[in-house]
Design an enzyme around this catalytic site. Structure first.
Site, PDB file in Angstrom:
ATOM      1  N   ASP A 289      -5.154  28.521  -3.032  1.00 40.54           N
ATOM      2  CA  ASP A 289      -6.256  27.977  -4.044  1.00 40.54           C
ATOM      3  C   ASP A 289      -5.027  27.565  -5.089  1.00 40.54           C
ATOM      4  O   ASP A 289      -5.129  26.136  -5.621  1.00 40.54           O
ATOM      5  CB  ASP A 289      -7.058  28.686  -4.764  1.00 40.54           C
ATOM      6  CG  ASP A 289      -7.752  29.297  -3.871  1.00 40.54           C
ATOM      7  OD1 ASP A 289      -8.336  28.883  -2.595  1.00 40.54           O
ATOM      8  OD2 ASP A 289      -8.520  30.442  -3.999  1.00 40.54           O
TER       9      ASP A 289
ATOM     10  N   GLY B  38       1.871  31.408   4.150  1.00 42.50           N
ATOM     11  CA  GLY B  38       2.242  32.823   3.641  1.00 42.50           C
ATOM     12  C   GLY B  38       3.662  32.839   3.395  1.00 42.50           C
ATOM     13  O   GLY B  38       4.101  31.868   2.662  1.00 42.50           O
ATOM     14  N   ALA B  39       4.116  34.112   4.049  1.00 40.64           N
ATOM     15  CA  ALA B  39       5.627  34.060   3.782  1.00 40.64           C
ATOM     16  C   ALA B  39       6.615  33.095   4.304  1.00 40.64           C
ATOM     17  O   ALA B  39       7.804  32.884   3.890  1.00 40.64           O
ATOM     18  CB  ALA B  39       6.204  35.345   4.617  1.00 40.64           C
TER      19      ALA B  39
HETATM   20  O1  LIG Z   1     -15.477  33.661   1.893  1.00 38.04           O
HETATM   21  P1  LIG Z   1     -14.379  32.487   1.493  1.00 38.04           P
HETATM   22  O2  LIG Z   1     -15.256  31.467   0.618  1.00 38.04           O
HETATM   23  O3  LIG Z   1     -13.700  31.868   2.411  1.00 38.04           O
HETATM   24  O4  LIG Z   1     -13.261  33.018   0.418  1.00 38.04           O
HETATM   25  C1  LIG Z   1     -13.766  33.486  -0.851  1.00 38.04           C
HETATM   26  C2  LIG Z   1     -12.487  34.177  -1.634  1.00 38.04           C
HETATM   27  O5  LIG Z   1     -11.862  35.191  -0.766  1.00 38.04           O
HETATM   28  O6  LIG Z   1     -11.535  33.063  -1.710  1.00 38.04           O
HETATM   29  C3  LIG Z   1     -10.860  33.165  -2.997  1.00 38.04           C
HETATM   30  C4  LIG Z   1      -9.674  33.362  -2.685  1.00 38.04           C
HETATM   31  O7  LIG Z   1      -9.102  32.268  -2.063  1.00 38.04           O
HETATM   32  C5  LIG Z   1     -11.493  34.501  -3.793  1.00 38.04           C
HETATM   33  O8  LIG Z   1     -11.715  34.083  -4.950  1.00 38.04           O
HETATM   34  C6  LIG Z   1     -12.794  34.539  -2.891  1.00 38.04           C
HETATM   35  O9  LIG Z   1     -13.352  35.860  -3.138  1.00 38.04           O
END
Ligand SMILES: O=P(O)(O)OC[C@@]1(O)O[C@H](CO)[C@@H](O)[C@@H]1O
Length: 302
Positions: free
Chosen positions: A246, A216-217
């Protein structure tokens, strides 16, 4: 080629509120958007924008699954998903003046044959790297990830929950935990950069050749077999942090496909993340002209 696997994709619904949520009152919204989401899909979106060859696979079902695939197609993201009977989930982000709230559904149950169809799809594309990212939906577990990792000659990168990381048995080229996932994977308390470095180094010796942690920060760190690197977060106006991890992973992977050093890969990851947090939703912003941003990011070694 880099293939992403999203076992629990989502349509990301992002709503901007002009006033804080109040119990019993109607909150009005001027702006909202829908994005094809889920962590692996985001990696493929950002890699495509970075000019890296990628295909997104996973499972999709129901009207939200169809909407997800239409969005990927409209954005020219190569996708090859296995159709399932269940309904792909809708994940909601509320962006208000008092903060960012995220509601993620558990997702539909996945039956074992769907996993074998994903294995077949991966073998067909024969990628150098497979990225398995996001939560595990009902019917899947750490053994599902080990199965996908061991099903072909590819190197495997994972961005999954901390408890899942601790249970994986195959060998992995890289994992991308955040603070909480580092703590859950190692059983250590992780509350500052030093404790994050100690946890990442421990995880690195436990089946992950590289550990890239998003803090994060506090920026990001990368534990490698030789040393640990740290890059501070870039100084940008943050609109929405969803997808930042991501984006970090995508920048790192894109640099790795160009055979760049670990330090350049980490800087590239932080630069991509800084662009993604500057826009709302999990859309891919323009990722051209990142060189200056990348070069302004300092990396320290430990
Ligand atoms: O519930 P998970 O699979 O851990 O996370 C899903 C999610 O929050 O991760 C992405 C952002 O990193 C979004 O596109 C999606 O909605």
């Amino acid at each position: 080629m880099i293939a992403s696997v999203t076992l629990n994709p989502a349509v990301d619904y992002t709503v901007e509120l002009s006033e804080p949520l109040t119990d019993g009152a109607v909150a009005r919204s001027d702006e909202h958007r829908y994005d094809a989401g889920g962590k692996g899909i985001n990696v493929s979106k950002y890699l495509t924008e970075l000019g890296v060859e990628t295909v997104a696979t996973g499972v999709a079902g129901g009207f939200l699954g169809r909407s997800l695939l239409e969005r990927l197609s409209a954005a020219a993201i190569d996708a090859d998903f296995v159709e399932i009977d269940g309904e792909t989930r809708l994940n909601t982000t509320l962006l208000g003046p008092d903060g960012e709230y995220k509601i993620n559904q558990n997702g539909p149950r996945i039956a074992p044959p769907a996993i074998e169809e994903i294995v077949d799809t991966l073998r067909e594309y024969d990628p150098e790297t497979v990225v398995i990212a996001g939560s595990l939906p009902p019917g899947t577990g750490p053994e599902t990830i080990d199965r996908l990792a061991a099903a072909g000659p590819w190197e495997t990168v994972v961005d999954v929950g901390g408890a899942t990381l601790a249970d994986l048995e195959a060998e992995y080229a890289l994992c991308k935990p955040n603070h909480e996932e580092l703590a859950a994977a190692t059983g250590r308390r992780v509350d500052d950069v030093q404790s994050a470095i100690a946890a990442a180094e421990e995880l690195q010796t436990d089946g992950f050749e590289r550990v890239v942690a998003s803090l994060g920060a506090d920026g990001a760190i990368m534990a490698t077999p030789d040393r640990t690197l740290r890059a501070p977060a870039a100084d940008v106006d943050v609109v929405d942090t969803v997808g930042a991890g991501d984006a970090l992973l995508s920048g790192v992977l894109a640099a790795r496909t160009r055979q760049e050093s670990d330090a350049v890969a980490l800087r590239s990851g932080v630069a991509v993340a800084s662009r993604v947090v500057s826009v709302s939703g999990t859309r891919a912003p323009s990722l051209t002209g990142l060189r200056d941003e990348r070069e302004s990011i300092s990396v320290s070694a430990y």
